[in-house]
Write an enzyme that holds these catalytic residues in place. Structure first.
Site, short mmCIF file in Angstrom:
data_model
loop_
_atom_site.label_atom_id
_atom_site.label_comp_id
_atom_site.label_asym_id
_atom_site.label_seq_id
_atom_site.Cartn_x
_atom_site.Cartn_y
_atom_site.Cartn_z
N CYS A 41 1.03 10.09 -3.75
CA CYS A 41 -0.20 9.29 -3.60
C CYS A 41 -0.54 8.54 -4.89
O CYS A 41 -0.92 9.15 -5.89
CB CYS A 41 -1.35 10.22 -3.20
SG CYS A 41 -2.98 9.48 -3.34
N CYS A 67 -4.17 8.87 -6.13
CA CYS A 67 -4.37 10.21 -6.69
C CYS A 67 -3.95 10.22 -8.16
O CYS A 67 -4.65 10.76 -9.03
CB CYS A 67 -3.56 11.25 -5.93
SG CYS A 67 -3.91 11.38 -4.17
#
Length: 399
Positions: A53, A56
């Site tokens: 991600c 993230c």
């Protein structure tokens, strides 16, 4: 002079360390972490992430390392993080219904979520949103208690809807909006303030309020900008069809999706729109696929394919072909290939890429790995060519 340099070096070292703070995460299994947080009387900050991600990683690198962020979290919360695809991650993902990344949960000592944030943001916005967890009554979860207890005032409802929107809870938002707007006097729905809120939050065609507004579409067009009125209804119908499809694919409770489906059919029958044929065809295909009636599914697609003037014909057929590859028995793959061959005759660059991706998926499902890889390379080349022309390209379908 030596003392001067030593003093400067100490100041620089202190300055560097002062800028080096970041959120400190505890390690351990979830049961232990929960018990420790309860003992310390702290709310858990739960970072739900995955290794792939991008947002993230950005948050971890650029936001978690800000001094004011680190000070708030290290001093106030019990911080934990779990990769949602490793160890306890998958079970925790299901337990707390994590649907997107990054998701940040704030959980009390009893394991109850009191606040939720989804997506990346600036450090200041992250602080502002996270601080709401310290006042649970102002979060989506606290506001839910007030709303469900009967407080359907505009102030409580709008605050609740805003919180649900930020938490990416579109289905729940639709249910709350339906309850609120269905409880208003019908004529008041045409007022400017309510119309403003309707456009933002009422995304459920099974709502009585939505039906009233759609029946009075001409009146809305007189009072407000016609293009925005039409855009609202078109977008609501389209997104509702997608929501119905997601429910069938997830094998979720179908009570609400079936209500939405029935409402769309009724509304479109009473007042057909430009997209009626496409919407109704999509609903038929969703139902046939969801109930594994693949013969009816393919017959419906054949009828659409045979009508060159059918609205959004190519998109519907390509989507249907991909649905066949995803969920139908293998003996239907040849039918999807036949549809691809027919569409190829008149395909533009965008559709051509979609068709090539479809062929790759069919070959891979058939176990023809080398041919599938070659088709994937061809699709990538077509994307590059389209990019050079400044054209949009479709997202790559998962195998």
């Amino acid at each position: 002079m030596k003392k001067l340099f030593t003093g400067i070096a100490c100041i620089l070292a202190l300055s560097a360390s002062a800028q080096d703070r970041e959120i400190t995460f505890k390690e351990g299994d979830w049961k232990t972490q929960l018990a420790a947080a309860k003992k310390e009387n702290k709310i858990i900050f739960f970072d739900a992430y995955t290794s792939w991600c991008g947002p993230c990683k950005m948050m971890a690198k650029d936001v978690f390392t800000k001094n004011d962020v680190a000070d708030l979290f290290n001093g106030t919360f019990y911080n934990v993080k779990y990769d949602m695809e490793k160890g306890e991650g998958p079970a925790l993902k299901d337990k707390y219904d994590v649907k997107a990344y990054p998701t940040y949960l704030f959980i009390n000592g009893d394991g109850e979520v009191v606040h939720k944030i989804v997506g990346s943001m600036s450090a200041q916005e992250f602080i502002t949103e996270s601080s709401k967890a310290l006042k649970p009554e102002s979060t989506a979860f606290g506001l839910a208690k007030k709303f469900n207890a009967g407080d359907h005032s505009e102030a409580t409802t709008v605050a609740y809807l805003e919180a649900l929107e930020k938490a990416y809870e579109s289905d729940k938002m639709g249910s709350v909006a339906k309850t609120y707007f269905d409880g208003l006097p019908k004529t008041s729905l045409l007022e400017a303030r309510n119309w403003e809120l309707v456009q933002k939050y009422l995304n459920n065609p099974s709502s009585q309020a939505f039906a009233y507004l759609y029946a009075n579409k001409a009146e809305l067009e007189k009072k407000y900008e016609a293009s925005k009125v039409n855009q609202y209804f078109d977008m609501t119908f389209m997104m509702s069809v997608y929501a119905v499809k997601r429910s069938y694919e997830k094998k979720a409770d179908l009570k609400a999706p079936k209500e939405i489906t029935a409402a769309i059919r009724k509304l479109q029958a009473a007042r057909p729109s430009k997209s009626s044929a496409s919407l109704l065809a999509q609903l038929d295909l969703i139902e046939f696929a969801g109930t594994k009636q693949w013969d009816k599914f393919t017959a419906k697609v054949e009828a659409i394919l045979a009508d060159a003037s059918f609205p959004r014909r190519n998109d519907l057929v390509i989507t249907a072909a991909n649905d066949v590859v995803t969920a139908a028995p293998a003996n239907y793959y040849a039918t999807a290939e036949k549809w691809a061959n027919e569409l190829q005759k008149t395909a533009n660059d965008f559709s051509n890429i979609q068709i090539t991706d479809l062929r790759k998926r069919i070959l891979k499902k058939q176990g023809k790995t080398a041919e599938a890889e070659a088709m994937a390379a061809k699709a990538m080349e077509l994307r590059k060519e389209a990019g050079k022309k400044g054209q949009m390209t479709p997202p790559i379908m998962n195998d």
